[in-house]
Design a protein around this motif. Structure first.
Motif, mmCIF file in Angstrom:
data_model
loop_
_atom_site.group_PDB
_atom_site.id
_atom_site.type_symbol
_atom_site.label_atom_id
_atom_site.label_comp_id
_atom_site.label_asym_id
_atom_site.label_seq_id
_atom_site.Cartn_x
_atom_site.Cartn_y
_atom_site.Cartn_z
ATOM 1 N N LYS A 17 132.252 149.361 10.484
ATOM 2 C CA LYS A 17 131.552 148.250 11.131
ATOM 3 C C LYS A 17 130.685 148.854 12.238
ATOM 4 C CE LYS A 17 133.719 144.395 12.375
ATOM 5 N NZ LYS A 17 134.541 143.444 13.207
ATOM 6 N N ILE A 18 129.410 148.471 12.263
ATOM 7 C CA ILE A 18 128.526 148.956 13.309
ATOM 8 C C ILE A 18 128.012 147.784 14.132
ATOM 9 C CG2 ILE A 18 127.833 150.961 11.942
ATOM 10 C CD1 ILE A 18 125.105 149.539 11.520
ATOM 11 N N ASP A 19 127.639 148.081 15.368
ATOM 12 C CA ASP A 19 127.136 147.075 16.306
ATOM 13 C C ASP A 19 125.898 147.650 16.986
ATOM 14 O OD1 ASP A 19 126.693 145.288 18.461
ATOM 15 O OD2 ASP A 19 128.829 144.796 18.562
ATOM 16 N N VAL A 72 124.059 153.404 17.171
ATOM 17 C CA VAL A 72 124.874 152.198 17.032
ATOM 18 C C VAL A 72 126.346 152.559 17.209
ATOM 19 C CG1 VAL A 72 123.213 151.092 15.488
ATOM 20 C CG2 VAL A 72 125.067 152.469 14.505
ATOM 21 N N ALA A 73 127.105 151.632 17.770
ATOM 22 C CA ALA A 73 128.556 151.806 17.840
ATOM 23 C C ALA A 73 129.143 151.615 16.445
ATOM 24 C CB ALA A 73 129.154 150.802 18.818
ATOM 25 N N LYS A 74 130.211 152.341 16.143
ATOM 26 C CA LYS A 74 130.824 152.228 14.816
ATOM 27 C C LYS A 74 132.334 152.363 14.933
ATOM 28 C CE LYS A 74 130.426 155.937 12.070
ATOM 29 N NZ LYS A 74 129.923 157.148 11.361
ATOM 30 N N LYS A 75 133.028 151.638 14.049
ATOM 31 C CA LYS A 75 134.479 151.792 13.968
ATOM 32 C C LYS A 75 134.895 151.630 12.515
ATOM 33 C CE LYS A 75 135.634 147.001 15.297
ATOM 34 N NZ LYS A 75 136.376 146.177 16.254
ATOM 35 N N LEU A 76 135.937 152.337 12.140
ATOM 36 C CA LEU A 76 136.392 152.366 10.759
ATOM 37 C C LEU A 76 136.989 151.026 10.351
ATOM 38 C CD1 LEU A 76 136.887 154.134 8.205
ATOM 39 C CD2 LEU A 76 139.132 154.677 9.171
ATOM 40 N N VAL A 77 136.563 150.538 9.175
ATOM 41 C CA VAL A 77 137.129 149.333 8.585
ATOM 42 C C VAL A 77 138.134 149.695 7.504
ATOM 43 C CG1 VAL A 77 136.607 147.293 7.179
ATOM 44 C CG2 VAL A 77 135.161 147.871 9.120
#
Length: 427
Positions: free
Chosen positions: A298-300, A351-356
């Motif tokens: 997921k990116i923001d 962009v910020a990202k976190k693992l889904v």
């Protein structure tokens, strides 16, 4: 219902009428060309909750660079890229409802052959016998990779040639396009990509395409770092994301940091106007490498830097053809020379990202490619692979694309629905 798709369900396919090609992977066998090929992207039907559209690429092809001319063998030169409409059934099967062939503005079926001018890859097209095709280019040809199905029944398709982002009506006829070529009169509405996107790395164009939930902004992601200003700067972990407002033509541009050098971003889908899911992968099969990399993040964009918003000063220059320059270097050059830390010192942040989900960890995902993402609801994500029509090549030798050679399991377009995910939108 979705539980029946958790281990993967194959999309229906036919066998293409191409025979007697020896299988370089299994002596005595001949290659089965599957058609199919609906694995380049997936887009939900805007109103039918259990239907989705899937996209093919330019057709069954393979590398043929024996003459040093970036050659490609096209097993079916007349192949037309297409959109398929599919239905999920309660019994855990998938039905193909119809196909939409992609056409030029006159209604002629296009092909997947290379373009000659705008976005030309300079690839030479060969037939399956290694002979140069007499008619080996198509100015409307697409190596289609990204797909958006709009509420008005039309489609946007992005590709790896231009890259071109082409608008098709419900019957598949081109009505407009967006690219980075000012002189291309096919851009009826005047939308223009930043001109540096013409410097995409060959065969690594705009792999992913989505639209924000308000249907106002197209969002495309490149597969890998671009050849900006040339191919010597194309292998890094920097990827560009572009946003095009379809109402006012305003363009924004953001950076994405990959987890590995020269990985591939192959899909993007919108959760909101600010948050998106992206697929990132390597090229390995699980059977060859149990640590293969296939992940969804997921990116923001909210705290990321819009490159288009940066004004010229003593460090920055907005170059018409190369985009933002830092001390005379393109972004691609600068990240290789000074790293992401150097970009941060200039106030440029990805962009910020976190693992889904890690698809290898969750599914022991057997395929080399993941190219389609469909957010069904806040807990369920559908993932689709590209099967390359069931064949591949090694050192110029064609071979069947096996997931398990001993069991004769051939790679096929397969839809997986993953549950118990957090796909909610952050406030």
């Amino acid at each position: 219902m979705y539980q029946k798709f958790s281990k993967g369900v194959q999309l229906p396919y036919d066998i293409l009428d191409i025979h007697n090609i020896p299988d370089g992977a299994k002596q005595g066998n001949f290659i089965e060309i599957r058609c199919g090929g609906f694995g380049s992207e997936i887009s939900p039907h805007p109103t039918e909750k259990k239907q989705f559209y899937a996209l093919t690429d330019r057709g069954p092809n393979t590398t043929y660079d024996v003459n040093g001319d970036k050659g490609k063998i096209f097993l079916d030169p007349s192949y037309t890229p297409k959109i398929g409409l599919f239905q999920l059934h309660e019994n855990g099967t998938i039905e193909k409802i119809k196909e939409i062939l992609l056409k030029d503005p006159t209604g002629r079926n296009i092909t997947g052959l290379p373009n000659q001018h705008f976005g030309a890859t300079k690839e030479i097209a060969y037939d399956q016998h290694g002979q140069v095709l007499e008619h080996g280019t198509d100015e409307y040809g697409l190596d289609s990779e990204g797909l958006v199905a709009l509420k008005d029944g039309t489609f946007w398709v992005s590709d790896e040639y231009g890259p071109h982002v082409v608008h098709f009506d419900a019957s598949g006829i081109e009505i407009d396009r967006i690219n980075a070529y000012v002189q291309d009169t096919r851009r009826k509405s005047g939308y223009l990509l930043p001109l540096e996107f013409a410097n995409r790395r060959q065969n690594r164009g705009m792999e992913g395409l989505t639209i924000t939930p308000d249907q106002k902004t197209l969002v495309g992601i490149m597969q890998s770092a671009m050849s900006n200003p040339n191919s010597s700067f194309a292998k890094s972990d920097l990827v560009r994301i572009v946003m095009i407002n379809l109402e006012n033509k305003q363009v924004s541009q953001y950076l994405y940091k990959q987890e590995g050098i020269a990985y591939s971003n192959t899909a993007i889908t919108a959760l909101s106007s600010n948050e998106f899911l992206v697929a990132e992968r390597d090229d390995d099969f699980y059977k060859d490498n149990p640590q293969a990399f296939k992940r969804v993040y997921k990116i923001d964009i909210r705290n990321a830097t819009d490159l288009e918003s940066i004004q010229n000063n003593e460090n920055f220059q907005q170059d018409e053809n190369l985009g933002l320059l830092i001390d005379g270097q393109t972004i691609e050059q600068y990240v290789l020379s000074s790293g992401w830390e150097g970009l941060a010192q200039h106030g440029i942040h990805p962009v910020a990202k976190k693992l889904v989900v890690d698809l290898v960890e969750r599914l022991q995902y057997p395929h080399d490619k993941v190219e389609g993402l469909w957010v069904i609801d806040a807990q369920h994500l559908a993932v689709l692979n590209d099967d390359d029509y069931g064949f591949s090549e090694t050192d110029g030798v064609l071979e069947q694309k096996y997931l398990d050679q001993e069991k004769n399991i051939i790679d096929s377009n397969t839809l997986y629905i993953i549950d118990q995910l957090d796909l909610s939108v952050d406030s």
